[in-house]
Design a protein around this motif. Structure first.
Motif, short mmCIF file in Angstrom:
data_model
loop_
_atom_site.label_atom_id
_atom_site.label_comp_id
_atom_site.label_asym_id
_atom_site.label_seq_id
_atom_site.Cartn_x
_atom_site.Cartn_y
_atom_site.Cartn_z
N HIS A 234 0.83 -1.21 0.00
CA HIS A 234 0.00 0.00 0.00
C HIS A 234 0.86 1.25 0.00
CE1 HIS A 234 -3.63 2.25 0.44
NE2 HIS A 234 -3.32 2.72 1.63
N GLN A 235 1.93 1.24 0.78
CA GLN A 235 2.84 2.39 0.81
C GLN A 235 3.48 2.63 -0.55
OE1 GLN A 235 6.45 1.98 0.89
NE2 GLN A 235 7.10 4.01 1.55
N ALA A 236 3.86 1.55 -1.24
CA ALA A 236 4.45 1.69 -2.57
C ALA A 236 3.44 2.25 -3.57
CB ALA A 236 4.97 0.33 -3.04
N ARG A 237 2.19 1.83 -3.45
CA ARG A 237 1.16 2.35 -4.36
C ARG A 237 0.91 3.84 -4.12
NH1 ARG A 237 -4.18 3.22 -4.38
NH2 ARG A 237 -4.45 2.42 -2.26
N LEU A 238 0.92 4.25 -2.86
CA LEU A 238 0.73 5.67 -2.56
C LEU A 238 1.89 6.50 -3.09
CD1 LEU A 238 -0.75 5.59 1.07
CD2 LEU A 238 -1.94 5.99 -1.09
N LEU A 239 3.10 5.95 -3.04
CA LEU A 239 4.24 6.67 -3.62
C LEU A 239 4.05 6.85 -5.13
CD1 LEU A 239 7.31 5.08 -1.78
CD2 LEU A 239 6.44 7.41 -1.54
N GLY A 240 3.49 5.82 -5.79
CA GLY A 240 3.20 5.96 -7.20
C GLY A 240 2.13 7.01 -7.47
N ASP A 241 1.11 7.08 -6.61
CA ASP A 241 0.07 8.11 -6.76
C ASP A 241 0.66 9.51 -6.60
OD1 ASP A 241 -1.73 6.09 -7.12
OD2 ASP A 241 -2.51 6.14 -5.06
N ILE A 242 1.56 9.66 -5.64
CA ILE A 242 2.19 10.97 -5.43
C ILE A 242 3.01 11.37 -6.65
CG2 ILE A 242 3.99 12.15 -4.11
CD1 ILE A 242 2.92 10.90 -1.61
N ALA A 243 3.74 10.40 -7.22
CA ALA A 243 4.53 10.70 -8.41
C ALA A 243 3.63 11.15 -9.56
CB ALA A 243 5.35 9.47 -8.80
N PHE A 244 2.49 10.47 -9.74
CA PHE A 244 1.56 10.86 -10.80
C PHE A 244 0.99 12.25 -10.55
CE2 PHE A 244 -3.00 11.13 -11.88
CZ PHE A 244 -2.88 11.19 -13.26
N LEU A 245 0.54 12.51 -9.31
CA LEU A 245 -0.04 13.82 -9.00
C LEU A 245 0.99 14.94 -9.14
CD1 LEU A 245 -2.27 12.93 -5.92
CD2 LEU A 245 -3.01 13.34 -8.27
N LEU A 246 2.22 14.65 -8.78
CA LEU A 246 3.27 15.66 -8.92
C LEU A 246 3.52 15.97 -10.39
CD1 LEU A 246 5.37 17.44 -7.57
CD2 LEU A 246 6.95 15.50 -7.58
N ASP A 247 3.58 14.92 -11.22
CA ASP A 247 3.77 15.15 -12.66
C ASP A 247 2.59 15.93 -13.24
OD1 ASP A 247 6.16 13.81 -12.59
OD2 ASP A 247 5.32 11.89 -13.25
N ALA A 248 1.37 15.58 -12.82
CA ALA A 248 0.19 16.29 -13.32
C ALA A 248 0.21 17.76 -12.89
CB ALA A 248 -1.08 15.60 -12.82
N THR A 249 0.59 18.01 -11.65
CA THR A 249 0.64 19.40 -11.17
C THR A 249 1.68 20.21 -11.93
OG1 THR A 249 0.02 18.61 -8.96
CG2 THR A 249 0.91 20.83 -9.12
N LEU A 250 2.86 19.64 -12.09
CA LEU A 250 3.89 20.33 -12.85
C LEU A 250 3.46 20.55 -14.30
CD1 LEU A 250 7.09 18.54 -11.48
CD2 LEU A 250 6.25 20.83 -10.91
N GLY A 251 2.74 19.57 -14.87
CA GLY A 251 2.25 19.73 -16.23
C GLY A 251 1.24 20.86 -16.34
N LEU A 252 0.34 20.98 -15.35
CA LEU A 252 -0.64 22.07 -15.37
C LEU A 252 0.04 23.43 -15.24
CD1 LEU A 252 -3.51 20.53 -13.22
CD2 LEU A 252 -3.50 20.90 -15.69
N ILE A 253 1.04 23.49 -14.37
CA ILE A 253 1.79 24.75 -14.23
C ILE A 253 2.49 25.09 -15.53
CG2 ILE A 253 3.74 25.83 -13.06
CD1 ILE A 253 2.97 24.36 -10.54
N ASN A 254 3.05 24.09 -16.18
CA ASN A 254 3.73 24.32 -17.46
C ASN A 254 2.75 24.78 -18.53
OD1 ASN A 254 5.96 24.28 -19.23
ND2 ASN A 254 5.36 22.26 -19.97
N ILE A 255 1.55 24.19 -18.55
CA ILE A 255 0.52 24.60 -19.52
C ILE A 255 0.10 26.04 -19.27
CG2 ILE A 255 -1.87 24.22 -20.21
CD1 ILE A 255 -1.39 21.23 -19.78
N GLU A 256 -0.07 26.39 -17.99
CA GLU A 256 -0.47 27.77 -17.67
C GLU A 256 0.61 28.77 -18.08
OE1 GLU A 256 -1.89 30.41 -13.78
OE2 GLU A 256 -1.50 28.26 -13.61
#
Length: 321
Positions: A234-256
């Motif tokens: 479960h901890q490993a899966r949450l780390l993967g979720d954080i990596a995805f959310l971080l990439d998505a957030t950086l992508g949105l900032i880059n788009i803006e």
């Protein structure tokens, strides 16, 4: 401080050591909470063993954290503390399992220990031996990790809604989200270290303290191993979720940011033709027919507007806007 947990009428009873004279005959668990030298020497003299110092608890070698001396098993594990205050840090806890009782050495208040005391009071028949107390404490540590992982999962779901909600995905909000994701990432890393330490603790206990063949201790050990494995996944899966959310957030900032740069680029292109027209008619040559023409100035203004509309229409046609 020394806290004795004695077996009285089939239940664990907490006793605080006010006078260091002798160990109670029915003691099963001795909890050393930030002990001073006098308290350490008292326990060492009463049981004939060497209590690890605070400096020794911080060592990371397996030979320093897990060892067996004449049938006395020493096991040190890592526990995460300060989660409620949003200042998590690692604390070391040593379990000393003797033939007579269990000794714990710690230098921090841990919610897992308080939870175990509450649980042992509700289920007095489950924790009647030192081995059962040890497994119960280890299980309380793992349960605390599970609770924190559940809270992190809920907070990550809330952050995901904030990230992908168009009405709230503003740059300042996204920057705060990155900070929160970083905090969760750091917390999960510390929890992972605690889970790994718990895995080594259980393996060493099974090898050196003897695997319980039957009874309550056997069930506790199996449940503990199963929980540690599932929480690691479960901890490993949450780390993967954080990596995805971080990439998505950086992508949105880059788009803006790209959108802002696109606006400036389009503005520069739109105003370039009118600037060219105005520059040509600002040359004021002697033989420029429009200078003496009554409609010359309106014609120049019209040419500026048309020269700006044409690039804008072309951008719209190519779906660049």
């Amino acid at each position: 401080m020394i806290i004795f947990h004695c077996l009285e009428n089939g239940a664990l009873v907490r006793r605080t050591a006010e006078h260091l004279q002798a160990l109670p005959d029915n003691v099963l668990w001795i909890d050393l909470l930030s002990p001073d030298q006098q308290e350490e020497r008292f326990v060492e003299s009463a049981l004939g063993l060497d209590i690890p110092t605070r400096e020794e608890l911080a060592e990371i070698e397996d030979s320093s954290r897990f060892y067996d001396e004449d049938g006395v098993v020493f096991m040190t594990t890592t526990v995460v503390m300060g989660i409620t205050d949003r200042r998590p840090k690692n604390a070391e806890v040593t379990f000393v399992l003797t033939r007579r009782c269990l000794i714990t050495v710690r230098y921090a208040e841990l919610s897992a220990f308080r939870q175990f005391e509450t649980k042992s009071a509700r289920q007095p028949s489950v924790f009647g031996t030192s081995h059962q107390i040890f497994l119960g404490l280890a299980d309380a540590v793992v349960d605390r990790i599970a609770d924190v992982l559940e809270n992190v999962q809920v907070e990550l779901q809330a952050l995901s809604c904030r990230i992908f909600d168009e009405r709230k995905a503003q740059r300042r909000d996204l920057q705060q989200i990155i900070q929160q994701l970083g905090q969760h990432r750091s917390l999960l890393s510390q929890l992972g270290e605690s889970l790994f330490s718990s895995t080594r603790l259980i393996a060493f206990y099974r090898l050196h303290a003897g695997e319980p063949k039957q009874g309550v201790a056997k069930g506790l050990l199996k449940a503990l191993e199963r929980d540690v494995r599932s929480l690691g996944e479960h901890q490993a899966r949450l780390l993967g979720d954080i990596a995805f959310l971080l990439d998505a957030t950086l992508g949105l900032i880059n788009i803006e940011q790209n959108s802002i740069i696109k606006v400036f680029s389009i503005a520069a292109v739109l105003f370039l033709p009118p600037t060219l027209v105005g520059t040509v008619y600002g040359m004021n040559f002697e033989h420029m027919p429009e200078l003496g023409w009554l409609l010359g100035y309106p014609m120049a203004l019209m040419m500026m507007v048309i020269s700006a509309i044409i690039p804008y229409a072309w951008f719209k046609f190519r779906d660049w806007l």
